[in-house]
Scaffold this active site. Structure first.
Site, PDB file in Angstrom:
ATOM      1  N   HIS A  21       8.312  -3.086  -0.579  1.00  0.00           N
ATOM      2  CA  HIS A  21       8.322  -1.745  -0.190  1.00  0.00           C
ATOM      3  C   HIS A  21       9.551  -1.222  -0.918  1.00  0.00           C
ATOM      4  CE1 HIS A  21       6.401  -1.763   3.876  1.00  0.00           C
ATOM      5  NE2 HIS A  21       5.924  -2.803   3.296  1.00  0.00           N
ATOM      6  N   ASP A 119      10.121   4.985   4.789  1.00  0.00           N
ATOM      7  CA  ASP A 119       9.075   4.247   5.047  1.00  0.00           C
ATOM      8  C   ASP A 119       8.020   4.617   6.279  1.00  0.00           C
ATOM      9  OD1 ASP A 119       7.415   1.885   5.000  1.00  0.00           O
ATOM     10  OD2 ASP A 119       8.772   0.982   3.751  1.00  0.00           O
ATOM     11  N   ALA A 356       8.128 -14.880 -11.111  1.00  0.00           N
ATOM     12  CA  ALA A 356       7.669 -14.612 -12.436  1.00  0.00           C
ATOM     13  C   ALA A 356       8.000 -12.863 -12.736  1.00  0.00           C
ATOM     14  CB  ALA A 356       6.291 -14.783 -12.742  1.00  0.00           C
ATOM     15  N   HIS A 373      -2.993 -12.569  -3.047  1.00  0.00           N
ATOM     16  CA  HIS A 373      -2.803 -12.596  -1.541  1.00  0.00           C
ATOM     17  C   HIS A 373      -3.145 -10.979  -1.292  1.00  0.00           C
ATOM     18  CE1 HIS A 373       0.814 -10.496  -2.570  1.00  0.00           C
ATOM     19  NE2 HIS A 373       1.257 -10.186  -1.469  1.00  0.00           N
ATOM     20  N   TRP A 376      -0.541  -4.864  -1.657  1.00  0.00           N
ATOM     21  CA  TRP A 376      -0.987  -3.602  -2.246  1.00  0.00           C
ATOM     22  C   TRP A 376      -0.362  -3.372  -3.591  1.00  0.00           C
ATOM     23  CZ3 TRP A 376      -5.087  -1.028  -2.462  1.00  0.00           C
ATOM     24  CH2 TRP A 376      -5.222   0.092  -3.020  1.00  0.00           C
ATOM     25  N   ASN A 377       1.081  -3.768  -3.807  1.00  0.00           N
ATOM     26  CA  ASN A 377       1.428  -3.562  -5.244  1.00  0.00           C
ATOM     27  C   ASN A 377       0.817  -4.439  -6.147  1.00  0.00           C
ATOM     28  OD1 ASN A 377       3.957  -1.793  -4.949  1.00  0.00           O
ATOM     29  ND2 ASN A 377       4.367  -3.283  -3.397  1.00  0.00           N
ATOM     30  N   GLU A 381      -1.225  -3.609  -9.577  1.00  0.00           N
ATOM     31  CA  GLU A 381      -0.632  -4.007 -10.996  1.00  0.00           C
ATOM     32  C   GLU A 381      -1.662  -4.732 -11.660  1.00  0.00           C
ATOM     33  OE1 GLU A 381       2.734  -6.423  -9.487  1.00  0.00           O
ATOM     34  OE2 GLU A 381       3.709  -4.527  -8.753  1.00  0.00           O
ATOM     35  N   ALA A 396      -1.295  -8.306   7.437  1.00  0.00           N
ATOM     36  CA  ALA A 396      -1.004  -6.606   7.330  1.00  0.00           C
ATOM     37  C   ALA A 396      -2.267  -6.325   6.655  1.00  0.00           C
ATOM     38  CB  ALA A 396       0.238  -6.314   6.521  1.00  0.00           C
ATOM     39  N   ASP A 397      -2.203  -5.376   5.355  1.00  0.00           N
ATOM     40  CA  ASP A 397      -3.291  -4.637   4.854  1.00  0.00           C
ATOM     41  C   ASP A 397      -4.233  -5.344   3.890  1.00  0.00           C
ATOM     42  OD1 ASP A 397      -0.990  -4.929   3.011  1.00  0.00           O
ATOM     43  OD2 ASP A 397      -1.828  -3.100   1.987  1.00  0.00           O
ATOM     44  N   GLN A 398      -3.571  -6.786   3.645  1.00  0.00           N
ATOM     45  CA  GLN A 398      -4.216  -7.428   2.908  1.00  0.00           C
ATOM     46  C   GLN A 398      -5.787  -7.942   3.110  1.00  0.00           C
ATOM     47  OE1 GLN A 398      -1.470 -10.611   2.846  1.00  0.00           O
ATOM     48  NE2 GLN A 398       0.033  -9.251   2.257  1.00  0.00           N
TER      49      GLN A 398
HETATM   50  N1  UDP Z   1       6.322 -10.100  -7.701  1.00  0.00           N
HETATM   51  C1  UDP Z   1       7.082 -10.423  -8.662  1.00  0.00           C
HETATM   52  N2  UDP Z   1       7.041 -11.689  -9.250  1.00  0.00           N
HETATM   53  C2  UDP Z   1       6.398 -12.708  -8.572  1.00  0.00           C
HETATM   54  C3  UDP Z   1       5.929 -12.462  -7.423  1.00  0.00           C
HETATM   55  C4  UDP Z   1       5.751 -11.022  -7.166  1.00  0.00           C
HETATM   56  O1  UDP Z   1       7.710  -9.631  -9.308  1.00  0.00           O
HETATM   57  O2  UDP Z   1       6.459 -13.840  -8.898  1.00  0.00           O
HETATM   58  C5  UDP Z   1       6.229  -8.757  -7.100  1.00  0.00           C
HETATM   59  C6  UDP Z   1       4.827  -8.099  -7.529  1.00  0.00           C
HETATM   60  O3  UDP Z   1       5.053  -7.505  -8.705  1.00  0.00           O
HETATM   61  C7  UDP Z   1       4.849  -7.033  -6.520  1.00  0.00           C
HETATM   62  C8  UDP Z   1       5.817  -7.359  -5.453  1.00  0.00           C
HETATM   63  O4  UDP Z   1       6.508  -8.635  -5.837  1.00  0.00           O
HETATM   64  O5  UDP Z   1       5.311  -5.832  -7.154  1.00  0.00           O
HETATM   65  C9  UDP Z   1       4.824  -7.833  -4.102  1.00  0.00           C
HETATM   66  O6  UDP Z   1       4.212  -6.992  -3.608  1.00  0.00           O
HETATM   67  P1  UDP Z   1       2.971  -7.008  -2.845  1.00  0.00           P
HETATM   68  O7  UDP Z   1       2.837  -5.464  -2.135  1.00  0.00           O
HETATM   69  O8  UDP Z   1       2.007  -7.409  -3.774  1.00  0.00           O
HETATM   70  O9  UDP Z   1       2.948  -8.181  -1.693  1.00  0.00           O
HETATM   71  P2  UDP Z   1       4.177  -8.601  -0.562  1.00  0.00           P
HETATM   72  O10 UDP Z   1       5.237  -9.282  -1.361  1.00  0.00           O
HETATM   73  O11 UDP Z   1       4.681  -7.297   0.135  1.00  0.00           O
HETATM   74  O12 UDP Z   1       3.422  -9.221   0.284  1.00  0.00           O
END
Ligand code: UDP
Length: 478
Positions: A21, A119, A356, A373, A376-377, A381, A396-398
């Site tokens: 978020h 949010d 990473a 997983h 959404w981000n 990506e 959640a939304d996954q």
């Molecule tokens: N991310 C990152 N490095 C990692 C793992 C995740 O920068 O090693 C970032 C990824 O690029 C994304 C965010 O963490 O922008 C994770 O958001 P997402 O909505 O995918 O999942 P959440 O963490 O909310 O379950």
């Protein structure tokens, strides 16, 4: 009064304080300051400390005089894990501690705030805005398709789909979510809906917060029309004013000045963990599209058994893999020794890091697939990078996102509730070789549409301009 009208509108942005978020809402913040708006971004004290420690965020935003961070408590002790099941405890802390702190801040902040972008998972921001007569625009960081399932939770309860009974056929079609009648199964419902108890607090919270969205001035989604247009048409019947402005990380790249564009992926990380860049050097040494990237985001936790199953699947697939294993992501104990064959297989073909630079990793030419997983981000990506996915959703939304990836957008395979070494091995080989062509074709087409949407004249590009205009008009009427 005249002065106020000449000064830029002041927007306060308030994300739910977790990685995904904060990441996407900071990108929106940067887009708004680039457009000349004044932005105050609210971080929890806990997250702000980590952002400052692990990123260049302070230096990066220092070049915008009209941007400021402000911090509020999230109501949890500093050593609270803020991951796995315990993430829902953040809600309680926010209501008790953060809501009053936000209200107090809004009363004293100068210049006064013209508009709050809150949010959408936090329904109380609407109440605070209403009390102080400040318009609220809601930002939903989840997919629109999941938002729509959340929106119709009362209908799911009415139809008897929720609660889920103990002997439910999880492959049964749900049929009562408009637009998803032909493919949404019980097992694809968001985790919060897969409950035996309709009083469950997570279910009630998401249902209530989502219904409140129709009271917001407008809704923002980090998505684009070519991706989720059909579902957005349904949502618009309930919430007519919607701005689809994603994928935000790609839109930000379009709008940054030329000299900053190339730095965007490597330096615009908004990470709450220390980024280990050694994986980029490792990727540089690999062959084109030969590596499967494995990451389950910032909240997912897994048991040790699941870790071992995935690990065997990766090693047995004989593919090269880059795997993110957050130090807090494995729960439970037992049989501490990692089998020697996994250690050997990993030495040969794998690379493990804690965290990473994900956007940069996904855009790297050595990456051929993504075991994700379905956050959404991460989904966006991967989609922008044209990388096919294997989905192992956590919560959640996954669950909904992974169904769309597998069944609707045809961008990969949905492993769903299964965690079995043979399935992992087979799916990795399908994505990397056997079925690669069909997935790469649809992934490339979707990546093209995503990039067009954020290019000058594209739908998300124009919608962001409309949003900014809307905020300007709103501030004139304050
Ligand atoms: N991310 C990152 N490095 C990692 C793992 C995740 O920068 O090693 C970032 C990824 O690029 C994304 C965010 O963490 O922008 C994770 O958001 P997402 O909505 O995918 O999942 P959440 O963490 O909310 O379950």
């Amino acid at each position: 009064m005249e002065d106020r009208k000449q000064s830029p509108p002041h927007v306060l942005i308030f994300p739910f304080p977790i990685q995904g978020h904060v990441n996407s809402m900071l990108k929106l913040a940067e887009l708004l300051v680039l457009a000349g708006l004044k932005v105050t971004f609210i971080n929890s004290d806990h997250n702000h400390d980590r952002l400052v420690r692990f990123t260049d965020v302070v230096a990066r935003f220092a070049k915008y005089p009209s941007f400021q961070f402000r911090t509020v408590p999230d109501g949890l002790p500093d050593d609270h894990p803020r991951a796995g099941d315990m993430v829902t405890e953040i809600f309680d802390g926010l209501i008790v501690k953060t809501k009053p702190a936000l209200r107090d801040l809004l009363v004293v902040i100068r210049p006064p705030v013209d508009c709050i972008i809150g949010d959408g998972i936090l329904g109380f921001v609407l109440d605070v805005g209403q009390e102080l007569k400040i318009p609220v625009i809601q930002f939903r960081t989840i997919s629109s398709c999941c938002f729509w399932v959340y929106y119709v939770i009362p209908d799911l309860i009415e139809a008897g789909v929720i609660p889920i009974s103990g002997n439910e056929d999880m492959d049964r079609l749900v049929k009562v979510v408009p637009g998803m009648e032909s493919f949404l199964r019980i097992r694809d419902l968001p985790s919060f809906c897969q409950t035996k108890n309709i009083e469950d607090s997570s279910l009630q919270n998401v249902a209530m917060a989502t219904r409140k969205s129709s009271r917001a001035h407008a809704l923002i989604f980090n998505t684009f029309e070519d991706l989720e247009g059909p579902i957005l048409s349904h949502i618009r019947t309930e919430c007519p004013k919607i701005y689809t402005i994603g994928p935000l990380h790609a839109q930000l790249k379009t709008r940054l000045p030329e000299d900053q564009k190339n730095k965007a992926s490597s330096e615009s990380s908004n990470s709450l963990w220390a980024v280990d860049r050694s994986c980029i050097s490792w990727l540089d040494q690999q062959e084109k599209q030969s590596v499967i990237y494995v990451s389950f985001g910032s909240i997912t936790v897994m048991t040790r058994e699941q870790l071992i199953e995935i690990w065997y699947g990766l090693v047995n697939s004989k593919r090269r893999f880059l795997w993110i294993v957050r130090p807090d992501s494995v729960v439970g104990h037992g049989g501490e020794d990692i089998p020697q064959e996994l250690i050997e297989g990993t030495k040969e073909r794998g690379y493990l890091v804690d965290w990473a630079p994900q956007e940069e990793v996904l855009a790297h030419w050595a990456i051929g697939g993504f075991l994700t997983h379905s956050g959404w981000n991460s989904t966006l990506e991967s989609l922008v990078a044209g990388v096919p996915m294997i989905c192992w959703p956590y919560f959640a939304d996954q669950q909904v996102n992974s169904r769309y990836v597998g069944e609707v957008w045809k961008l990969g395979l949905d492993m769903k509730d299964v965690c079995d070494r043979n399935v992992v091995e087979r799916m990795v080989n399908d994505i990397m070789e056997e079925k690669r062509e069909e997935f790469v074709k649809s992934a490339r087409e979707m990546a093209k549409l995503a990039k067009e949407s954020v290019s000058v004249g594209g739908s998300s590009y124009c919608n962001l301009d409309r949003l900014i205009e809307d905020i300007r008009l709103m501030s004139l009427n304050m």
